[in-house]
Design a protein around this motif. Structure first.
Motif, mmCIF file in Angstrom:
data_model
loop_
_atom_site.group_PDB
_atom_site.id
_atom_site.type_symbol
_atom_site.label_atom_id
_atom_site.label_comp_id
_atom_site.label_asym_id
_atom_site.label_seq_id
_atom_site.Cartn_x
_atom_site.Cartn_y
_atom_site.Cartn_z
ATOM 1 N N GLY A 1 0.826 -1.196 0.000
ATOM 2 C CA GLY A 1 0.000 0.000 0.000
ATOM 3 C C GLY A 1 0.861 1.246 0.000
ATOM 4 O O GLY A 1 2.034 1.206 0.366
ATOM 5 N N ARG A 2 0.255 2.337 -0.428
ATOM 6 C CA ARG A 2 0.931 3.637 -0.478
ATOM 7 C C ARG A 2 -0.075 4.683 -0.033
ATOM 8 O O ARG A 2 -1.207 4.706 -0.534
ATOM 9 N N THR A 3 0.340 5.546 0.904
ATOM 10 C CA THR A 3 -0.607 6.517 1.451
ATOM 11 C C THR A 3 0.130 7.736 2.002
ATOM 12 O O THR A 3 1.338 7.714 2.172
ATOM 13 N N LEU A 4 -0.634 8.753 2.285
ATOM 14 C CA LEU A 4 -0.113 9.962 2.923
ATOM 15 C C LEU A 4 -0.519 9.913 4.394
ATOM 16 O O LEU A 4 -1.690 9.721 4.719
ATOM 17 N N VAL A 5 0.463 10.066 5.275
ATOM 18 C CA VAL A 5 0.210 10.101 6.709
ATOM 19 C C VAL A 5 0.516 11.513 7.162
ATOM 20 O O VAL A 5 1.609 12.030 6.908
ATOM 21 N N GLU A 6 -0.453 12.151 7.806
ATOM 22 C CA GLU A 6 -0.237 13.532 8.225
ATOM 23 C C GLU A 6 -1.046 13.851 9.462
ATOM 24 O O GLU A 6 -1.972 13.137 9.807
ATOM 25 N N ARG B 1 2.975 12.982 17.146
ATOM 26 C CA ARG B 1 3.117 12.557 18.542
ATOM 27 C C ARG B 1 3.880 11.250 18.622
ATOM 28 O O ARG B 1 4.613 11.015 19.574
ATOM 29 N N VAL B 2 3.726 10.376 17.637
ATOM 30 C CA VAL B 2 4.440 9.097 17.626
ATOM 31 C C VAL B 2 5.920 9.318 17.334
ATOM 32 O O VAL B 2 6.786 8.760 17.995
ATOM 33 N N THR B 3 6.230 10.150 16.353
ATOM 34 C CA THR B 3 7.611 10.340 15.906
ATOM 35 C C THR B 3 8.357 11.414 16.675
ATOM 36 O O THR B 3 9.584 11.490 16.606
ATOM 37 N N GLY B 4 7.628 12.287 17.371
ATOM 38 C CA GLY B 4 8.258 13.388 18.068
ATOM 39 C C GLY B 4 8.593 14.558 17.160
ATOM 40 O O GLY B 4 9.295 15.477 17.563
ATOM 41 N N LEU B 5 8.075 14.546 15.933
ATOM 42 C CA LEU B 5 8.379 15.599 14.961
ATOM 43 C C LEU B 5 7.316 16.684 14.890
ATOM 44 O O LEU B 5 7.439 17.616 14.109
ATOM 45 N N GLY B 6 6.253 16.567 15.660
ATOM 46 C CA GLY B 6 5.185 17.559 15.576
ATOM 47 C C GLY B 6 4.329 17.310 14.344
ATOM 48 O O GLY B 6 4.239 16.194 13.844
ATOM 49 N N ASP B 7 3.696 18.366 13.848
ATOM 50 C CA ASP B 7 2.827 18.242 12.677
ATOM 51 C C ASP B 7 3.663 17.795 11.485
ATOM 52 O O ASP B 7 4.657 18.424 11.141
ATOM 53 N N GLN B 8 3.288 16.701 10.866
ATOM 54 C CA GLN B 8 4.094 16.157 9.773
ATOM 55 C C GLN B 8 3.231 15.668 8.626
ATOM 56 O O GLN B 8 2.057 15.368 8.805
ATOM 57 N N ARG B 9 3.845 15.617 7.456
ATOM 58 C CA ARG B 9 3.230 15.039 6.246
ATOM 59 C C ARG B 9 4.276 14.108 5.655
ATOM 60 O O ARG B 9 5.377 14.539 5.305
ATOM 61 N N VAL B 10 3.937 12.824 5.550
ATOM 62 C CA VAL B 10 4.861 11.812 5.075
ATOM 63 C C VAL B 10 4.127 10.885 4.120
ATOM 64 O O VAL B 10 3.058 10.367 4.452
ATOM 65 N N GLU B 11 4.700 10.698 2.938
ATOM 66 C CA GLU B 11 4.158 9.708 2.005
ATOM 67 C C GLU B 11 4.857 8.394 2.293
ATOM 68 O O GLU B 11 6.088 8.331 2.336
ATOM 69 N N ILE B 12 4.066 7.347 2.510
ATOM 70 C CA ILE B 12 4.601 6.056 2.922
ATOM 71 C C ILE B 12 4.162 4.972 1.949
ATOM 72 O O ILE B 12 3.017 4.946 1.501
#
Length: 144
Positions: free
Chosen positions: A31-36, A42-53
């Motif tokens: 699968g391929r999706t956008l996680v934001e 909160r999981v990664t500790g990076l704050g507000d994020q947009r990541v294509e996975i």
């Protein structure tokens, strides 16, 4: 307590090229999706994020590889050219049935052999290749 590895993650710039490389190796795109959003940060500790996975799965279903392309926040470090003796995550290794055929297929995707193909104790043929963006991948063919 039972522990089962779920996946290994690799951050890339060109998600499509990475997917195609690992598909050529034999992994399947699960699968391929956008996680934001704030919850992901909160999981990664990076704050507000947009990541294509993209989640890739080995054909036997026992191993998965998570490829991530960070949109926000931007990437902060680049370890793609680190040698095999660098500290931290370095490579992922796959068992293959035919090392030579695998190398031929991956060469068509721009991979480069790092050293030599070697035989270990009459049990394995092993090598490292650099895939897209310098990703270090180990390949092992069991002899027998």
């Amino acid at each position: 307590m039972a522990v089962k590895m779920d996946n290994v993650g690799i951050v890339v710039e060109d998600l499509t090229a990475a997917i195609e490389f690992f598909q050529e190796l034999g992994l399947e795109l699960e699968g391929r999706t956008l996680v934001e959003g704030e919850w992901a940060g909160r999981v990664t500790g990076l704050g507000d994020q947009r990541v294509e996975i993209a989640m890739m799965r080995t054909p036997d279903g026992h191993g998965r590889l998570e490829l991530s392309r960070f949109i926000e926040p931007s990437v902060v470090a680049d370890h793609r050219d680190a040698p095999v003796n660098a500290l931290g995550y370095l490579r992922v290794m796959f068992a293959v049935d035919d090392l030579d055929a695998t190398l031929d297929r991956l060469h068509g995707r721009g991979s480069a052999l790092v050293g030599d193909v070697v035989e270990f104790g009459g049990v394995y043929r092993l090598c490292y290749v650099r895939g897209p963006e310098g990703i270090l991948v180990g390949l092992a063919q069991e002899l027998g």
